[in-house]
Design a protein around this motif. Structure first.
Motif, PDB file in Angstrom:
ATOM      1  N   ALA A  68       0.803  -1.222   0.000  1.00  0.00           N
ATOM      2  CA  ALA A  68       0.000   0.000   0.000  1.00  0.00           C
ATOM      3  C   ALA A  68       0.836   1.273   0.000  1.00  0.00           C
ATOM      4  O   ALA A  68       0.562   2.223  -0.745  1.00  0.00           O
TER       5      ALA A  68
ATOM      6  N   ASN B 103       0.953   6.908  -0.674  1.00  0.00           N
ATOM      7  CA  ASN B 103      -0.067   5.868  -0.844  1.00  0.00           C
ATOM      8  C   ASN B 103      -0.061   5.469  -2.317  1.00  0.00           C
ATOM      9  O   ASN B 103      -0.745   6.063  -3.147  1.00  0.00           O
TER      10      ASN B 103
ATOM     11  N   SER C 206      -3.089   1.715  -2.708  1.00  0.00           N
ATOM     12  CA  SER C 206      -4.395   1.553  -2.086  1.00  0.00           C
ATOM     13  C   SER C 206      -5.382   2.475  -2.785  1.00  0.00           C
ATOM     14  O   SER C 206      -5.092   3.656  -3.006  1.00  0.00           O
TER      15      SER C 206
ATOM     16  N   MET D 102      -5.436   5.623   3.451  1.00  0.00           N
ATOM     17  CA  MET D 102      -4.682   4.633   4.210  1.00  0.00           C
ATOM     18  C   MET D 102      -4.399   5.184   5.601  1.00  0.00           C
ATOM     19  O   MET D 102      -3.827   6.275   5.709  1.00  0.00           O
TER      20      MET D 102
ATOM     21  N   SER E 247      -5.259   8.178  -1.528  1.00  0.00           N
ATOM     22  CA  SER E 247      -4.707   7.402  -2.629  1.00  0.00           C
ATOM     23  C   SER E 247      -3.937   8.318  -3.581  1.00  0.00           C
ATOM     24  O   SER E 247      -4.461   9.337  -4.046  1.00  0.00           O
TER      25      SER E 247
END
Length: 975
Positions: free
Chosen positions: A814, A832, A835, A839, A909
């Motif tokens: 991730a 990130n 993912s 996160m 993300s």
């Protein structure tokens, strides 16, 4: 050709007749719930939730014929020869073609969800139908066939067809009107007109907000204007009746090619809707619904469904626009409301029909018609009641009495209906003013329009809810009505109406709220109250015998079953942490509030009506779903705790209402084989042989690839919002929509939930691994893993080392970590990278940075984020979200009570976060710095609480997972 003067009058007459004939052949049409037959001797009525269509004698109002054809008939359209009728069945997702004279159903056609508007196009001999939920415009021929489906802007609802070949479509929850050219073979979108927001006003009770609830269109007889009844939603502040919903009428100029809203002629409460009543108070009205022009075009009349009135604008009294007008005599929005007829007989006036001076008003809740006189010619003539009980639309109301009362209350803002216990203050708004048609996907729009700065106010709905709608719905409804709608004594200006006691309401008020609760719990609404889960059946609950034990599926799908059984979606979702949290919810809000949790964690229990506390745990160490296999071997029924095979594979609809299990499950309407449901082992063996011999219908019964591939399918449970208050708890779906992985136009980049969480290789999502989903079945190039891998390595790891490894592996993909040092400043760059949501995702997870610096002598000279006795230091750089109450105090385990975000340091993300640490300037070099990104599924504080609650469970300590680590040695401070 030269025409002599003596023939000119005849030519003019001939041309006039041709124009009139052409206009009658291609007259303006609007989507309606009430029509005349061809010779106007009869009224045809769509009877809403009665599920029928009726024929009524226009002269006497007597019921000539009635045909029950569905569940909720919203609109009807008649062919130009008067022979065929098409009706939209809103809740059955179908349209019904009928013989217009006998009302015999000729064809039933399934269509995309929630068909609403319908209008007939005599040019092409076809109907147009809107699909409200699925954003579609359908073309249907006179045989009942769907010949074309077009994508539209969101939430199409009302329809109107001009005599020059333009189709107008209202978009109820986006405040738009689409205009299609329908002269050619296929409708062509020409323009989308966005109705203007009414600007925010510091005086909250002044009209302001976004145009919403556009159901109908009325086009003026000359075709020059379209009038659109609707409301304004104003959610920029706390939700309250005098500052949230405002009745409004917008007007479009329909000049071809230049269609636009005439903004300065918008009709708004206190501006152009401002009839003064006794006491010098403005006459408040609510929920403008339908509109109709009188034949001469001089009046337009509206139904006000909430306050149960008629509103009249007399266009002959309209002021003239004049650019040379003196600034002190500025044009004030054109014609104003000239009459409000208060208290239309009946409940919830919606449909309108007019001919000459006869006006028919259709009531949706009382299922009857009141007849009015529109008044003589002249600017001072008033609409008058002719006959209060002109016609009953149905012979018998099919809804039980209590349910009808509850639905009527839900739609009512008329203080005269229950003067001692009114549902609204000052006639202002009904429940339906926001919860359009009850509780459904439109909830998403409420939450979207209500978004504010979540760090100051995350609530989009009801404020300061005393009790969630669970153990005490009676008191909860009274509380909400008082605070939101000003009803039940909640309007401070109504001194003669003291607030109804929430704890001990009078019997009449309690009966009203019980009836309201019956409607709230209707199958199309919230049958289980605190969860949005629905069962597609005529009954509310099933019996465990009606479900197939997931262990039975293992006979043919062994690999898939084995993966699922030890997963976090499999058995034993009632682990101690969950059980502890559910108990907190029940103790706080009432026993029925458990279903908020169980909707996702134990949906079969909810649907089976099993509300008992989970006093007996499944063994959280149990492997392979052993208890299911044992029950199957002994022919015992079970209420599975977890999301079983049948449950997930019989989800027929993901509603996109914001989460909280907003899905529909159907376990009855599937093709089954002979003896498939038998308990006898020999008969069961015979059914399995049939399935193996002809698996197509079995596969079709349990497979919906389009739904599974959609991230919305997963959002039904992995998105959560607070009940009543409407604040996002988890917004994984919204985070994914905003992520780089939501890239449908870039197949290499695009990843849905199952592309990452249901793949065999969680270290490389692009690596498609094949396998067999059926024993001895065909080899698939990309077998969808049912490990359902996610961030909770803890419980799945107790049962299966493979599951734990996959969970840890996906976590390690991730985030990335880079470390840079400039002088004494150390910068950790965390990105990130892999993912599709913030996160960490989910709930209770914690991610943080640990930094340890040691000098040349191996002495620790700096540290940050180093655990002490299993606890992360308060000053650690943590990536978390914390919900707090109105005073800023963390809500902790009562997460559904949060009012705003106190802190959110999660990494989005694709986002890079730079965390800077100041190392000691006097440290002896070389200096070695270890930087780690660490992850733990549950904090020690929570684990200790759960252990204390269940000491016999022997709960281990959730271990800390190292996601990334960078160790660097620096020879000098300059590095």
């Amino acid at each position: 050709m030269i025409v002599r003067n003596k023939y000119k009058p005849a030519k003019r007459f001939l041309l006039l007749m041709l124009v009139l004939l052409s206009q009658s052949a291609l007259a303006i049409e609007k989507s309606s719930s009430m029509l005349f037959n061809l010779d106007k001797s009869q009224i045809i009525s769509a009877n809403f939730d009665a599920g029928s269509v009726s024929l009524l004698a226009r002269d006497s109002g007597s019921l000539v014929a009635e045909s029950t054809i569905g569940r909720d008939i919203r609109r009807i359209a008649l062919t130009d020869d008067g022979k065929l009728l098409l009706a939209t069945d809103y809740l059955n997702d179908q349209v019904v073609l009928l013989d217009a004279k006998s009302l015999e159903a000729k064809r039933v056609t399934a269509v995309p969800s929630r068909p609403f508007g319908v209008v007939y196009d005599s040019r092409h001999q076809q109907f147009y139908v809107t699909s409200f939920e699925r954003d579609k415009l359908l073309v249907i021929n006179t045989e009942g066939d769907v010949t074309l489906i077009l994508d539209t802007a969101s939430t199409p609802r009302g329809l109107a067809l001009t005599d020059d070949g333009r189709l107008l479509v209202t978009h109820s929850l986006s405040g738009q009107v689409s205009i299609y050219n329908v002269l050619g073979e296929q409708p062509q979108l020409q323009k989308v007109v966005q109705l203007a927001d009414s600007a925010a006003d510091p005086v909250k009770t002044n009209p302001q907000g976004k145009p919403r609830l556009l159901d109908n269109i009325a086009i003026s007889p000359d075709g020059r204007q379209a009038w659109l009844p609707h409301v304004l939603w104003s959610f920029g502040h706390d939700f309250q009746f005098q500052s949230t919903v405002f009745p409004t009428v917008s007007i479009l100029d329909l000049e071809a090619g230049n269609e636009h809203e005439i903004v300065d002629e918008r009709k708004q409460l206190f501006k152009q809707i401002n009839i003064i009543e006794s006491g010098n108070r403005i006459r408040i009205v609510s929920n403008p619904h339908d509109a109709v022009f009188t034949d001469d075009g001089k009046k337009i009349i509206f139904t006000l469904a909430g306050s149960e009135d008629l509103m009249v604008f007399d266009l002959s009294r309209q002021g003239k626009k004049n650019k040379k007008r003196h600034r002190r005599k500025k044009f004030q929005g054109g014609v104003k409301a000239t009459q409000i007829y208060r208290n239309v007989p009946g409940d919830n006036p919606r449909g309108l029909l007019v001919t000459g001076r006869e006006l028919y008003v259709q009531n949706a809740m009382s299922l009857d018609i009141a007849k009015f006189d529109t008044g003589a010619a002249g600017p001072f003539a008033k609409v008058k009641l002719t006959q209060a009980d002109f016609a009953d639309l149905v012979s018998v109301d099919p809804l039980p009495k209590q349910l009808r009362q509850g639905k009527t209350l839900f739609n009512s803002a008329n203080m005269a209906d229950s003067p001692d216990f009114p549902m609204a203050g000052d006639f202002w708004m009904s429940c339906n003013s926001c919860h359009l048609d009850g509780f459904n996907f439109t909830n998403r729009q409420l939450m979207e329009d209500g978004k504010k700065d979540r760090f100051s106010n995350a609530l989009t709905g009801h404020v300061d809810v005393r009790k969630m709608i669970a153990g005490d719905p009676i008191g909860a409804y009274i509380d909400i009505i008082q605070k939101t709608q000003g009803g039940m004594g909640g309007d401070p200006r109504e001194e003669t109406l003291p607030p109804v006691s929430i704890e001990n309401p009078p019997l009449e008020a309690a009966k009203m709220m019980s009836a309201l609760n019956e409607y709230v719990r209707a199958p199309e609404n919230l049958p289980y109250l605190s969860t949005w889960l629905r069962l597609d059946d005529n009954k509310r609950y099933t019996h465990p015998d009606e479900w197939i034990n997931s262990a039975e599926c293992a006979d043919c799908h062994t690999t898939i079953y084995d993966q699922w059984a030890d997963s976090n979606h499999g058995m034993n979702m009632d682990h101690p942490y969950y059980r502890f949290q559910e108990d907190v919810a029940a103790q706080s809000e009432g026993e029925e509030f458990r279903v908020l949790c169980r909707g996702c964690h134990a949906p079969q229990m909810v649907i089976n009506g099993d509300n008992k506390p989970m006093t007996d745990f499944g063994d959280m160490w149990e492997k392979g779903g052993a208890s299911l296999k044992e029950a199957y071997a002994h022919g015992q029924s079970v209420s599975e705790r977890g999301t079983g095979c049948v449950f997930c594979h019989r989800v027929t609809k993901a509603e996109n209402a914001g989460g909280n299990t907003d899905m529909t499950v159907n376990i009855k309407d599937r093709d089954s084989y002979v003896f498939e449901d038998a308990k006898n082992s020999m008969l069961k063996w015979l059914s399995e042989k049939q399935i193996n011999a002809s698996p197509e219908q079995h596969k079709a019964s349990y497979s919906n690839p389009e739904l599974y591939q959609s991230s919305l399918y997963c959002a039904t449970c992995h998105n959560e919002f607070t009940t009543g208050q409407g604040a996002n708890i988890n917004d994984n779906f919204g985070e994914w929509l905003a992520s780089p992985f939501n890239a449908p136009n870039d197949p290499k980049q695009h990843k849905t939930c199952i592309d990452c969480h249901m793949t065999q290789d969680v270290t490389d999502f692009d690596n498609k691994v094949g396998g067999q989903s059926t024993n001895d079945g065909p080899m698939k190039s990309n077998l969808r893993s049912h490990h359902l891998v996610g961030g909770n390595y803890f419980f799945t790891g107790m049962r299966n080392p493979e599951h734990k490894k996959m969970s840890v592996d996906i976590l390690k993909t991730a985030l990335s970590l880079e470390v840079d040092k400039q002088g004494s400043q150390l910068t950790a760059k965390i990105t990130n990278v892999n993912s599709g949501h913030d996160m960490p995702g989910g709930a209770r997870r914690q991610v943080w940075l640990e930094v340890i610096a040691t000098d040349a002598n191996g002495k620790r000279v700096y540290s940050s984020g180093v655990m002490e006795n299993g606890v992360i230091p308060k000053d650690a750089r943590k990536f978390i979200k914390i919900g707090v109450d109105k005073d800023g105090k963390p809500v902790g385990l009562r997460f559904w009570r949060y009012v705003k975000i106190g802190k959110d340091t999660r990494i989005k993300s694709g986002e890079t976060r730079n965390e800077v640490f100041e190392l000691p300037k006097d440290a002896e070099y070389p200096l070695t710095v270890s930087t780690r990104v660490l992850y733990q599924v549950f904090a020690k504080g929570l684990t200790d609480k759960v252990r204390n609650a269940y000491p016999e469970e022997n709960i281990p300590e959730p271990e800390v997972i190292e996601l990334q680590k960078v160790v660097k040695t620096y020879l000098s401070t300059a590095q």
